[in-house]
Design a protein around this motif. Structure first.
Motif, short mmCIF file in Angstrom:
data_model
loop_
_atom_site.label_atom_id
_atom_site.label_comp_id
_atom_site.label_asym_id
_atom_site.label_seq_id
_atom_site.Cartn_x
_atom_site.Cartn_y
_atom_site.Cartn_z
N GLN A 25 -2.26 5.41 7.33
CA GLN A 25 -1.40 4.56 6.52
C GLN A 25 -0.62 5.40 5.49
O GLN A 25 0.56 5.17 5.26
CB GLN A 25 -2.21 3.48 5.83
N MET A 26 -1.28 6.39 4.90
CA MET A 26 -0.61 7.25 3.92
C MET A 26 0.53 8.04 4.59
O MET A 26 1.55 8.29 3.96
CB MET A 26 -1.58 8.25 3.30
N LEU A 27 0.35 8.44 5.83
CA LEU A 27 1.33 9.27 6.51
C LEU A 27 2.45 8.48 7.18
O LEU A 27 3.47 9.07 7.56
CB LEU A 27 0.64 10.15 7.56
N ALA A 28 2.28 7.19 7.32
CA ALA A 28 3.30 6.36 7.96
C ALA A 28 4.54 6.29 7.07
O ALA A 28 4.44 5.94 5.89
CB ALA A 28 2.76 4.97 8.24
N PRO A 29 5.70 6.63 7.60
CA PRO A 29 6.91 6.63 6.78
C PRO A 29 7.25 5.26 6.18
O PRO A 29 7.85 5.18 5.12
CB PRO A 29 8.01 7.08 7.73
N GLU A 30 6.85 4.19 6.85
CA GLU A 30 7.18 2.86 6.36
C GLU A 30 6.21 2.33 5.29
O GLU A 30 6.42 1.26 4.73
CB GLU A 30 7.26 1.85 7.52
N THR A 31 5.17 3.10 4.99
CA THR A 31 4.22 2.67 3.96
C THR A 31 4.87 2.77 2.59
O THR A 31 5.34 3.85 2.21
CB THR A 31 2.94 3.52 4.00
N PRO A 32 4.89 1.68 1.83
CA PRO A 32 5.48 1.74 0.48
C PRO A 32 4.71 2.70 -0.43
O PRO A 32 3.50 2.88 -0.29
CB PRO A 32 5.34 0.30 -0.03
N GLU A 33 5.44 3.29 -1.37
CA GLU A 33 4.83 4.25 -2.29
C GLU A 33 3.67 3.62 -3.07
O GLU A 33 2.65 4.28 -3.31
CB GLU A 33 5.88 4.80 -3.25
N ALA A 34 3.80 2.37 -3.46
CA ALA A 34 2.72 1.69 -4.19
C ALA A 34 1.45 1.62 -3.36
O ALA A 34 0.34 1.78 -3.88
CB ALA A 34 3.17 0.30 -4.61
N THR A 35 1.60 1.41 -2.07
CA THR A 35 0.43 1.36 -1.18
C THR A 35 -0.20 2.74 -1.07
O THR A 35 -1.43 2.88 -1.10
CB THR A 35 0.83 0.84 0.21
N ARG A 36 0.64 3.77 -0.95
CA ARG A 36 0.11 5.14 -0.89
C ARG A 36 -0.68 5.46 -2.15
O ARG A 36 -1.77 6.04 -2.08
CB ARG A 36 1.25 6.14 -0.74
N ARG A 37 -0.15 5.11 -3.30
CA ARG A 37 -0.85 5.38 -4.57
C ARG A 37 -2.17 4.62 -4.63
O ARG A 37 -3.15 5.13 -5.18
CB ARG A 37 0.04 4.99 -5.75
N ALA A 38 -2.21 3.42 -4.08
CA ALA A 38 -3.45 2.64 -4.07
C ALA A 38 -4.49 3.24 -3.13
O ALA A 38 -5.69 3.10 -3.35
CB ALA A 38 -3.15 1.19 -3.68
N LEU A 39 -4.04 3.92 -2.08
CA LEU A 39 -4.96 4.53 -1.12
C LEU A 39 -5.55 5.85 -1.62
O LEU A 39 -6.63 6.26 -1.20
CB LEU A 39 -4.26 4.78 0.22
N GLU A 40 -4.84 6.53 -2.51
CA GLU A 40 -5.30 7.84 -2.98
C GLU A 40 -6.72 7.83 -3.55
O GLU A 40 -7.55 8.65 -3.12
CB GLU A 40 -4.32 8.41 -4.00
#
Length: 79
Positions: A25-40
C-alpha cells in the motif's frame, strides 16, 4: 495495482502478512500521502517482530526508498 485493505490488527494476522500488505500500500502510486503517513508507525511497530523472525536476513526489500527508510528506523531503534 489495486489497494490492499489492511484492517486486521497484528495480533490477528502474522506480522509478515501485515508488513507485506502495508508495504504494498505504501508503494502504490495511487495511495494518498495521508494514508502513507498513517501506515508508517504500523510498519515501524512490526520491525521488532520481523527482526526476531529473521526476515531481513532472508529477504531484501527491492524498493530502495523503503529499504533505506526501514534501515534507518532499525538503526535508530524505538522512538
Amino acid at each position: 495495482m489495486s489497494l490492499i485493505a489492511v484492517r486486521t490488527t497484528p495480533a490477528e494476522t502474522a506480522p509478515l502478512e501485515v508488513f507485506v500488505a502495508c508495504a504494498h500500500q505504501m508503494l502504490a502510486p495511487e495511495t494518498p500521502e495521508a494514508t502513507r503517513r498513517a501506515l508508517e508507525p504500523r510498519l515501524v511497530a512490526l520491525l521488532p517482530a520481523l527482526r526476531a523472525l529473521g526476515v531481513f536476513e532472508l529477504f531484501e526489500l527491492r524498493d530502495p526508498a523503503l529499504r533505506a527508510w526501514l534501515e534507518d528506523e532499525m538503526r535508530e531503534g524505538p522512538h
